[in-house]
Design a protein around this motif. Sequence first.
Motif, PDB file in Angstrom:
ATOM      1  N   ALA A 222      29.873  37.489 -28.583  1.00 13.07           N
ATOM      2  CA  ALA A 222      30.637  36.268 -28.907  1.00 13.07           C
ATOM      3  C   ALA A 222      31.851  36.539 -29.418  1.00 13.07           C
ATOM      4  O   ALA A 222      33.153  36.150 -28.871  1.00 13.07           O
ATOM      5  N   ASN A 223      32.286  37.379 -30.367  1.00 13.73           N
ATOM      6  CA  ASN A 223      33.599  37.774 -30.785  1.00 13.73           C
ATOM      7  C   ASN A 223      34.179  38.638 -29.793  1.00 13.73           C
ATOM      8  O   ASN A 223      35.443  38.396 -29.563  1.00 13.73           O
ATOM      9  N   ALA A 224      33.743  39.339 -29.193  1.00 10.25           N
ATOM     10  CA  ALA A 224      33.946  40.015 -27.921  1.00 10.25           C
ATOM     11  C   ALA A 224      34.935  39.321 -26.843  1.00 10.25           C
ATOM     12  O   ALA A 224      35.650  39.435 -26.525  1.00 10.25           O
ATOM     13  N   ALA A 225      33.939  38.314 -26.349  1.00 10.87           N
ATOM     14  CA  ALA A 225      34.219  37.410 -25.438  1.00 10.87           C
ATOM     15  C   ALA A 225      35.498  36.583 -25.936  1.00 10.87           C
ATOM     16  O   ALA A 225      36.468  36.303 -25.323  1.00 10.87           O
ATOM     17  N   LEU A 226      35.488  36.044 -27.030  1.00 14.25           N
ATOM     18  CA  LEU A 226      36.543  35.342 -27.608  1.00 14.25           C
ATOM     19  C   LEU A 226      37.974  36.242 -27.611  1.00 14.25           C
ATOM     20  O   LEU A 226      38.798  35.699 -27.258  1.00 14.25           O
ATOM     21  N   ALA A 227      37.707  37.457 -28.170  1.00 19.58           N
ATOM     22  CA  ALA A 227      38.919  38.363 -28.105  1.00 19.58           C
ATOM     23  C   ALA A 227      39.337  38.702 -26.712  1.00 19.58           C
ATOM     24  O   ALA A 227      40.895  38.318 -26.707  1.00 19.58           O
TER      25      ALA A 227
ATOM     26  N   ARG B 193      36.617  30.398 -22.652  1.00 19.17           N
ATOM     27  CA  ARG B 193      37.836  29.785 -22.146  1.00 19.17           C
ATOM     28  C   ARG B 193      38.328  28.355 -22.851  1.00 19.17           C
ATOM     29  O   ARG B 193      39.632  28.205 -23.011  1.00 19.17           O
ATOM     30  N   THR B 194      37.307  27.702 -23.632  1.00 17.63           N
ATOM     31  CA  THR B 194      37.730  26.808 -24.668  1.00 17.63           C
ATOM     32  C   THR B 194      38.711  27.509 -25.717  1.00 17.63           C
ATOM     33  O   THR B 194      39.262  26.787 -26.010  1.00 17.63           O
ATOM     34  N   TYR B 195      38.084  28.396 -26.053  1.00 20.58           N
ATOM     35  CA  TYR B 195      39.151  29.165 -27.257  1.00 20.58           C
ATOM     36  C   TYR B 195      40.300  29.339 -26.901  1.00 20.58           C
ATOM     37  O   TYR B 195      41.434  29.073 -27.477  1.00 20.58           O
ATOM     38  N   ALA B 196      40.461  30.151 -25.573  1.00 20.47           N
ATOM     39  CA  ALA B 196      41.745  30.153 -25.000  1.00 20.47           C
ATOM     40  C   ALA B 196      42.762  28.921 -24.853  1.00 20.47           C
ATOM     41  O   ALA B 196      43.845  28.859 -25.322  1.00 20.47           O
ATOM     42  N   ALA B 197      42.111  27.776 -24.529  1.00 20.72           N
ATOM     43  CA  ALA B 197      42.848  26.825 -24.204  1.00 20.72           C
ATOM     44  C   ALA B 197      42.975  25.937 -25.513  1.00 20.72           C
ATOM     45  O   ALA B 197      44.215  25.684 -25.679  1.00 20.72           O
TER      46      ALA B 197
ATOM     47  N   ALA C 148      39.480  36.675 -24.142  1.00 21.38           N
ATOM     48  CA  ALA C 148      39.992  35.584 -23.628  1.00 21.38           C
ATOM     49  C   ALA C 148      41.332  35.249 -24.298  1.00 21.38           C
ATOM     50  O   ALA C 148      42.597  34.915 -23.810  1.00 21.38           O
ATOM     51  N   ALA C 149      41.324  35.299 -25.821  1.00 21.26           N
ATOM     52  CA  ALA C 149      42.640  35.415 -26.491  1.00 21.26           C
ATOM     53  C   ALA C 149      43.689  36.263 -26.130  1.00 21.26           C
ATOM     54  O   ALA C 149      44.798  35.848 -26.025  1.00 21.26           O
ATOM     55  N   GLN C 150      43.159  37.474 -25.777  1.00 23.68           N
ATOM     56  CA  GLN C 150      44.267  38.601 -25.503  1.00 23.68           C
ATOM     57  C   GLN C 150      44.852  38.195 -24.029  1.00 23.68           C
ATOM     58  O   GLN C 150      45.946  38.523 -23.862  1.00 23.68           O
ATOM     59  N   ALA C 151      44.234  37.454 -23.268  1.00 27.73           N
ATOM     60  CA  ALA C 151      45.071  36.987 -22.078  1.00 27.73           C
ATOM     61  C   ALA C 151      45.788  35.995 -22.334  1.00 27.73           C
ATOM     62  O   ALA C 151      46.510  35.402 -21.260  1.00 27.73           O
ATOM     63  N   VAL C 152      45.753  35.045 -23.310  1.00 23.16           N
ATOM     64  CA  VAL C 152      46.851  34.013 -23.621  1.00 23.16           C
ATOM     65  C   VAL C 152      48.069  34.616 -23.978  1.00 23.16           C
ATOM     66  O   VAL C 152      48.569  35.695 -24.744  1.00 23.16           O
TER      67      VAL C 152
ATOM     68  N   LEU D   6      23.617  31.984 -27.042  1.00 18.82           N
ATOM     69  CA  LEU D   6      24.594  31.304 -25.883  1.00 18.82           C
ATOM     70  C   LEU D   6      24.065  32.289 -24.556  1.00 18.82           C
ATOM     71  O   LEU D   6      24.184  33.550 -24.808  1.00 18.82           O
ATOM     72  N   SER D   7      23.989  31.700 -23.414  1.00 18.32           N
ATOM     73  CA  SER D   7      23.905  32.460 -22.044  1.00 18.32           C
ATOM     74  C   SER D   7      25.299  32.997 -21.920  1.00 18.32           C
ATOM     75  O   SER D   7      26.393  32.543 -22.493  1.00 18.32           O
ATOM     76  N   GLU D   8      25.364  33.822 -20.931  1.00 14.67           N
ATOM     77  CA  GLU D   8      26.690  34.392 -20.641  1.00 14.67           C
ATOM     78  C   GLU D   8      27.447  33.218 -20.086  1.00 14.67           C
ATOM     79  O   GLU D   8      28.784  33.490 -20.109  1.00 14.67           O
ATOM     80  N   GLU D   9      26.987  32.280 -19.187  1.00 13.14           N
ATOM     81  CA  GLU D   9      27.740  31.252 -18.503  1.00 13.14           C
ATOM     82  C   GLU D   9      28.140  30.321 -20.119  1.00 13.14           C
ATOM     83  O   GLU D   9      29.483  29.983 -19.690  1.00 13.14           O
ATOM     84  N   GLN D  10      27.354  29.973 -20.954  1.00 13.11           N
ATOM     85  CA  GLN D  10      28.043  29.205 -22.074  1.00 13.11           C
ATOM     86  C   GLN D  10      28.860  29.944 -22.862  1.00 13.11           C
ATOM     87  O   GLN D  10      30.118  29.542 -23.187  1.00 13.11           O
TER      88      GLN D  10
END
Length: 190
Positions: free
Chosen positions: A18-23, A170-174, A25-29, A160-164
């Motif tokens: 989770a934190n890796a996925a959020l990071a 994506r929600t975090y980045a937005a 996504a955030a890095q792409a902002v 959470l599943s990979e899709e979730q």
Amino acid sequence: MTQTLILLFHPDLSRSRANAALARAAQAVPGTDVIDMQARFPAGLDMARDGKAEAARLIAAERLVLQFPLHWYAPPPLVQSWQATVLTRMMYLLPDSEGACLAGKPFRLAITTGGAADAYRNGGRNLFPIPEMLAPLRATANRCGLAWSNPFVLHDADTLSEEQLEAAARTYAADLVAWQAASVPVLAEA
């Protein structure tokens, strides 16, 4: 200058979904810099060695996010080490030249929990809602003059599943983009 600085405090990011996925996504902002604090400071922080550079990093940022998993109702130990090193330097040792630079700077938390959202309510399995669990960090933000914003919270991070998880990222980045647009940056006088 970094517009939004995200200090990521995960004890082992290589084992995080989770934190890796959020990071990621955030890095792409645009205008966002994510720093893996555990990788940067595996043995903890030292005020003499690390305080000045880390204070300068905070002063240079327009907005600050602390991202971490909530473990046993608290942030990871490195957050406390960071506070003791960086914030003590800024707010108590050099309040006029460094601490004052934090006044009004937009601040928020981005946290993950392994539990369901329903567990974090009055009388729920964890007894208290998230805002009450984060009260010490909100008090810290207040003491530093940081402008508190409601945290981003991702529940059920372990299941959470990979899709979730990708949808949450994506929600975090937005959410970061919207928060950046809504928050008025404070320019530090260094």
